[in-house]
Each structure stands twice: as C-alpha cells, then as structure tokens.
Design an enzyme around this catalytic site. Structure first.
Site, short mmCIF file in Angstrom:
data_model
loop_
_atom_site.label_atom_id
_atom_site.label_comp_id
_atom_site.label_asym_id
_atom_site.label_seq_id
_atom_site.Cartn_x
_atom_site.Cartn_y
_atom_site.Cartn_z
N ASP A 1 0.86 -1.18 0.00
CA ASP A 1 0.00 0.00 0.00
C ASP A 1 0.90 1.23 0.00
OD1 ASP A 1 -3.23 0.42 0.87
OD2 ASP A 1 -1.92 2.17 1.08
N THR B 1 -12.20 3.01 -6.10
CA THR B 1 -12.66 3.64 -7.34
C THR B 1 -13.80 4.59 -7.00
OG1 THR B 1 -13.96 1.61 -7.70
CG2 THR B 1 -11.98 1.88 -9.02
N CYS C 1 -19.52 1.50 -2.31
CA CYS C 1 -20.07 0.63 -3.35
C CYS C 1 -21.44 1.10 -3.86
CB CYS C 1 -20.19 -0.81 -2.84
SG CYS C 1 -18.62 -1.68 -2.72
N ARG D 1 -16.30 6.51 4.41
CA ARG D 1 -16.31 6.92 3.00
C ARG D 1 -17.74 7.14 2.49
NH1 ARG D 1 -12.86 2.29 0.26
NH2 ARG D 1 -13.93 1.13 1.89
#
Length: 442
Positions: free
Chosen positions: A43, A92, A267, A338
């Site tokens: 990472d 993403t 998501c 998030r």
C-alpha cells in the site's frame, strides 16, 4: 510462455501473491491468502502499512488475526517484482460531478507495470465499468513494463464482494465471480481463488461480463432501496409508519425485504454512476438508475428537515437547540466513513444555522475532520440534548434502553419536548410510544 503453473508455484511456496491496496477490501484478502501461501501486502500509505506490521488493523476487518498473519507488509513497490500473481484492490471513487475517478486504478496500473516480471497474472478487483480493465489498465501496464499482454503476462478481473463490518458474509463464504482474458488465465485465476473461497468460484466468459456483474448488482440494490426511501417519504406525508407497512408487506413470500435508509459507502452509493456513465458514452441515458440515485442522495436532507419540523412542533427553537447525532460512519459496526450520508444530515442542519454535536466511537476523528470538516465529540463529553438523531445502527446505540435514551436529553425538558429521530428504526414502536418523547423514524 506458460501461465498454468502459477497456482502450483504458489501452493509449493516457490511463488508469491501480491496484494496492491490494503483497505477494507485488500486487507482481508491478503490475510486470508497468507494462511495458505506467501503473500506480499503493498500500500502507498506508509502509516497504514506500519500499523499493519505492528498488529494494528484500523479497518477492523480482520481483528486479532492481524497480529499473527505472515503477510509481508510493505510500501516499497519494487517488492512486487517478487510476485507472479498480483491482485489490485484500490478504491474507485467518483468525482464531484459523479463521473468515475479512475486515478487510483491508473496509478496502481503504472506501479504494477513498473515492477512487472514476465510470466505474471494480474487480477483487478476494483469496481469499474465494463471495459476499464482491458481498455485503460492494460495499455498503461504494457507501456510501463515494456511487456506485451497475452504474451509476457495475462490479466483477469474478479469483482470484490466484501461487505465491511459484516461478520457473516465474509470473504471466504461469498461466491467469487472470476474471469480471465482467455481460457488459460481464467482457469489459473479460478484455481488461485479456490485456495481461499470456501463458497466456490463462478467463472464468467470474459472480463467485461465480470466487470458488469459488480456494477449491476450494486445498482440493483441501490434502486430497490431508493424505492423504499420514496415509500418512506410517501408514508411520512400520509402519517403512517413505514416500518409497520413493510413488516406487513414482508409477510408475503415474494417480498424482497428492503428497508429505507441512508445509502453511502464505497459501493452502492458510487457503483451506479460507473454503470450510467458508461451507458451514456454509448448513447443511452439511464431512466431508472439515476432516478434512484437522486432519491437516495436526498434522504439526508429529508431526515434533517423532519428533525427540524419535529423540534418546531415540540415548541423548541431549532437554532437555539442542542442537536446530537449518534454515528457518522456509512454503516453500523464499521469504522468506514467513506461517502457517509450522515454528512448530508449535518450539512442540511448547518444550512439552518444548526451546528450539531456528532459522536461516533467507531470513526477516526482525524478522518472525519479531514474528509468532512466534522469535529467528533467523545461520548463522555456529549452535552444534554434537545434533539437526538440516531443516524447509524451501531450495537451500542441499538442496545440502549428507553431509559438510557431519555438520559441523553436535557433534564428541564418535558417528555413531549424531547425529540428523538430514529433513522434506522432501531427501537420498538410500543416502547417509543410509551416513553412519552416526541419521535420520528424513517
């Protein structure tokens, strides 16, 4: 060049698997594979890597297993040269205009390409629209590596299905969709994932199909929740309880069991935009998916407006009232903030000059401050409230009794002046009614 001996090399210990991106998705994958084969966990976030190496799991996805794992954690990209099977699991997100932000995937592709060795297989797990893996990632990797895809290395795609904070639906017991650029790579990729996926793998015929599986399954869930959120808004106008309606409806065998709520996270609140953006490039403008997105993105403001209305009807002056919000993560029992839609509630309240007190023991205060400008208040420092908004279903909030909830309010308030907003419908209707407090739930 042969690629059908990578699985055997991993099992024998001669080869290594590398995981690029050690977040909520990548971390559990790396730790699970490390129980069986040699794994490199990479990472770019050195702080995160150091925490993992010292047995600290900020994602809370693997817990105590982090202390015993054999994953070789690193922030040195040259370590990727040691691996023959590379899994990319980077975020993403979307841009402010809801177009796909492919910078993390493109950056990972460059890094992998710069450290790629011949005879390797690369598998992307990051959620993308159909075509990204082959049309965007492959050219970048070829350019950076000087190696030809299909000749010197091969590629595949396997959409991640990890559900953060879910102790039941974990990596090993969720069926894994897998794909490769050809039959040889698809078979080898399937064998490698079968090492850890107890539920089994489901091969599909090509990479674009696998990419479509992920964005469509999450878009379907988004649309279903949007319908329930619209139902909640209608029931609110009709002054009937949404949850009681849904409980009655769910007695029928073919009811789907969806509930209204805030739709955030990395998501469901994002993937539909990847699908609709790709469709628009082909000349098709979404009619259902984007409508669902519009509804779900309006729920935070709807909840805030409902709280203000309830305060006014209780005889309170909203601007002078102390509003306490319990929870800021995008879902219960998870530190992930998030794309949290609780922030929409906060922002809406601030439009009315109401600055709520926000508390959440699961969330990282530094992240909340950096990402949203929200100062989290420790539970012990939370002041007595006029209005309490229970926004996230953490276990500690779910288990609170009516007596404990009422202790959160100012002592001088009459029962009917205490406003409780139960976004997740955590509390029983009979107990809410018996409490005497003014309540509202989505």
């Amino acid at each position: 060049m042969e690629f059908n001996n990578i699985y055997q090399g991993l099992i024998s210990g001669k080869e290594k698997l590398a995981l690029v991106g050690l977040g909520y998705v990548g971390m559990p994958i790396a730790v699970e594979f490390a129980k069986h084969i040699k794994v490199i966990g990479f990472d770019i976030n050195e702080k995160r890597v150091n925490e993992y190496a010292n047995g600290i799991d900020a994602t809370n996805e693997v817990g105590e297993a982090i202390k015993d794992t054999t994953v070789d954690f690193t922030s040195d990209p040259t370590k990727l040269k040691e691996a023959k099977f590379i899994i990319v699991a980077v975020p993403t997100p979307v841009n402010d205009d809801t177009t796909p932000d492919l910078k993390p995937v493109e950056g990972a592709s460059r890094m992998v390409g710069q450290n790629l060795t011949p005879g390797s297989i690369i598998v992307f797990e990051s959620t993308v629209y159909p075509g990204v893996t082959e049309d965007i990632c492959v050219p970048i990797i070829e350019k950076e590596s000087g190696l030809k895809c299909g000749v010197d290395w091969k590629i595949g795609y396997s959409p991640e299905r990890i559900n953060p904070g879910d102790a039941v639906h974990t990596l090993t017991n969720i069926v894994k969709v897998v794909s490769g650029m050809d039959e040889e790579s698809a078979w080898e990729i399937k064998k490698v994932y079968d090492i850890v996926i107890k539920a089994g793998t489901h091969p599909v015929s090509n990479i674009k199909t696998a990419e479509a599986v992920k964005v469509i399954e999450n878009s379907q869930r988004d649309v279903n929740i949007a319908f329930m959120n619209e139902v909640a808004m209608i029931c609110n106008l009709m002054k009937i309880d949404t949850i009681e309606v849904l409980e009655g409806m769910n007695t029928k065998w073919n009811a789907l069991g969806f509930k209204p709520g805030l739709v955030g996270g990395h998501c469901i609140g994002i993937d539909p935009y990847y699908l609709t953006n790709a469709a628009e490039k082909l000349g098709y403008h979404s009619q259902i998916i984007l409508s669902g997105r519009k509804i779900n993105d309006s729920v935070g403001a709807f909840v805030a407006d409902a709280a203000i209305k309830e305060m006014i009807e209780a005889g309170l002056a909203p601007k002078k009232s102390t509003v306490v919000i319990l929870g800021i993560t995008f879902k219960e029992n998870c530190p992930d903030t998030r794309n949290s839609k609780v922030v929409d509630i906060i922002m809406r309240l601030k439009e009315y000059d109401i600055n709520p007190i926000v508390t959440d023991s699961w969330a990282d205060p530094e992240v909340a401050k950096c990402e949203y400008g929200v100062e989290l208040t420790a539970w012990k420092d939370v002041p007595k409230a006029d209005c309490v908004i229970v926004a996230v279903g953490h276990n500690e909030y779910r288990s609170m009794s009516m007596m404990q909830l009422k202790e959160l309010f100012k002592d001088e308030l009459a029962e009917e002046e205490k406003v409780l907003v139960d976004v997740k419908s955590l509390y029983r209707m009979d107990e809410l009614r018996a409490s005497g407090v003014r309540f509202w739930r989505l």
